[in-house]
Design a protein around this motif. Structure first.
Motif, short mmCIF file in Angstrom:
data_model
loop_
_atom_site.label_atom_id
_atom_site.label_comp_id
_atom_site.label_asym_id
_atom_site.label_seq_id
_atom_site.Cartn_x
_atom_site.Cartn_y
_atom_site.Cartn_z
N TYR A 142 -0.74 0.48 1.36
CA TYR A 142 -1.26 -0.35 2.12
C TYR A 142 -3.17 -0.18 0.99
O TYR A 142 -3.80 -0.23 1.38
CB TYR A 142 -2.45 0.78 3.56
CG TYR A 142 -0.45 0.43 3.92
CD1 TYR A 142 0.21 -0.16 4.58
CD2 TYR A 142 -0.40 1.44 4.42
CE1 TYR A 142 1.05 -0.76 5.03
CE2 TYR A 142 0.71 1.69 5.42
CZ TYR A 142 1.59 0.51 5.19
OH TYR A 142 2.70 0.81 6.16
N LEU A 145 -0.92 -6.35 -4.34
CA LEU A 145 -0.68 -6.07 -2.76
C LEU A 145 0.70 -5.35 -3.18
O LEU A 145 1.86 -5.02 -3.07
CB LEU A 145 -0.25 -7.47 -1.80
CG LEU A 145 0.00 -7.12 -0.45
CD1 LEU A 145 -0.95 -6.36 0.61
CD2 LEU A 145 0.29 -8.07 -0.20
N ASP A 146 -0.06 -3.99 -2.06
CA ASP A 146 0.68 -2.64 -2.38
C ASP A 146 1.44 -2.21 -0.26
O ASP A 146 0.51 -1.95 -0.20
CB ASP A 146 0.08 -1.94 -2.63
CG ASP A 146 1.16 -0.38 -2.76
OD1 ASP A 146 1.93 -0.26 -2.08
OD2 ASP A 146 1.03 0.89 -3.00
N ARG A 147 2.63 -3.20 0.18
CA ARG A 147 2.61 -2.75 1.37
C ARG A 147 3.18 -1.55 1.64
O ARG A 147 3.63 -1.36 3.42
CB ARG A 147 4.34 -3.62 1.89
CG ARG A 147 3.78 -5.34 1.34
CD ARG A 147 4.56 -6.14 1.51
NE ARG A 147 4.50 -7.16 0.78
CZ ARG A 147 4.94 -8.20 1.45
NH1 ARG A 147 5.90 -8.25 2.72
NH2 ARG A 147 5.14 -9.57 1.22
N ASP A 188 -2.19 1.40 7.35
CA ASP A 188 -1.01 -0.02 7.90
C ASP A 188 -1.35 -1.40 7.58
O ASP A 188 -2.40 -1.23 6.63
CB ASP A 188 -0.35 0.60 9.55
CG ASP A 188 -1.73 -0.39 10.22
OD1 ASP A 188 -3.14 -1.18 9.69
OD2 ASP A 188 -2.36 0.01 12.17
N MET A 189 -0.63 -2.62 7.71
CA MET A 189 -0.95 -3.71 7.49
C MET A 189 -2.26 -4.21 8.02
O MET A 189 -3.57 -5.35 7.23
CB MET A 189 0.18 -5.17 7.10
CG MET A 189 0.61 -4.69 5.89
SD MET A 189 0.49 -4.62 5.06
CE MET A 189 0.57 -6.12 4.47
N GLU A 197 0.61 -12.98 0.22
CA GLU A 197 -0.34 -12.58 -0.99
C GLU A 197 -1.26 -13.75 -0.59
O GLU A 197 -2.44 -14.09 -0.09
CB GLU A 197 0.17 -12.78 -2.24
CG GLU A 197 0.28 -10.92 -2.94
CD GLU A 197 1.80 -11.00 -2.75
OE1 GLU A 197 2.47 -9.93 -2.81
OE2 GLU A 197 2.13 -11.75 -1.99
N GLU A 248 5.88 -12.11 9.13
CA GLU A 248 6.45 -12.48 7.69
C GLU A 248 7.92 -13.02 8.48
O GLU A 248 8.57 -13.02 7.20
CB GLU A 248 6.19 -10.96 6.67
CG GLU A 248 5.01 -10.48 6.57
CD GLU A 248 5.57 -9.98 5.49
OE1 GLU A 248 6.15 -10.33 4.25
OE2 GLU A 248 5.06 -8.70 6.41
#
Length: 162
Positions: A116, A111-113, A79-80, A45, A150
């Motif tokens: 998305y 933030l919803d991974r 997607d991200m 984030e 990451e």
């Protein structure tokens, strides 16, 4: 290149002195004809926040911006990378097509991974040449060489078209 140098007026320096310094976890990397933004954070984030602030920092000295207005920005993707692209594009839209909004600070509040989605809030004001030094206008966000890492610490690389 860590930061841009702006020739500030006395009034701009006064605004800058009025508020605490802005946390800057970003750099500008050389790129042929464009600029690559590199941001990092303790969380993904924060890296998202910092890449958006790097974009605005290329347009003006964000420390001359007063937090007088609040706006929310949301985006979705498949997607991200598309989420990052759409997120930055939504923030750029707030500057380019809306009220010329420029944030002094911005926070990702959701933030919803998995689905998305991202939601953020920014504190700032409308860009005004009488109040803010002019940097370089950002024309567009690009997918070219866009990266999200990451591993040890979240890092983001985005090339902007200037």
């Amino acid at each position: 290149m860590d930061d841009r140098e702006y020739d500030l007026s006395a009034a701009q320096k006064a605004v800058k002195a009025k508020y605490p310094p802005v946390s800057k976890k970003y750099q500008y990397l050389d790129h042929t004809a464009d600029v690559q933004l590199y941001s990092w954070g303790d969380t993904l984030e924060e890296a998202f926040e910092q890449v958006v602030m790097a974009m605005f920092g290329y347009m003006t000295d964000i420390e001359t911006v007063q937090p007088t207005t609040t706006i929310e920005v949301e985006a979705e993707g498949h997607d991200m990378l598309s989420l990052l692209y759409n997120f930055m594009n939504e923030w750029l839209y707030q500057f380019s097509a809306e009220m010329f909004f420029i944030p002094r600070e911005m926070k990702v509040i959701y933030l919803d991974r998995v689905n998305y989605k991202i939601r953020s809030i920014g504190w700032g004001e409308s860009f005004d040449l009488a109040k803010h030094p002019q940097g370089t206008e950002v024309k567009a966000i690009t997918y070219s060489a866009m990266q999200i890492h990451e591993d040890d610490k979240p890092q983001i690389f985005v090339i902007i078209d200037i």
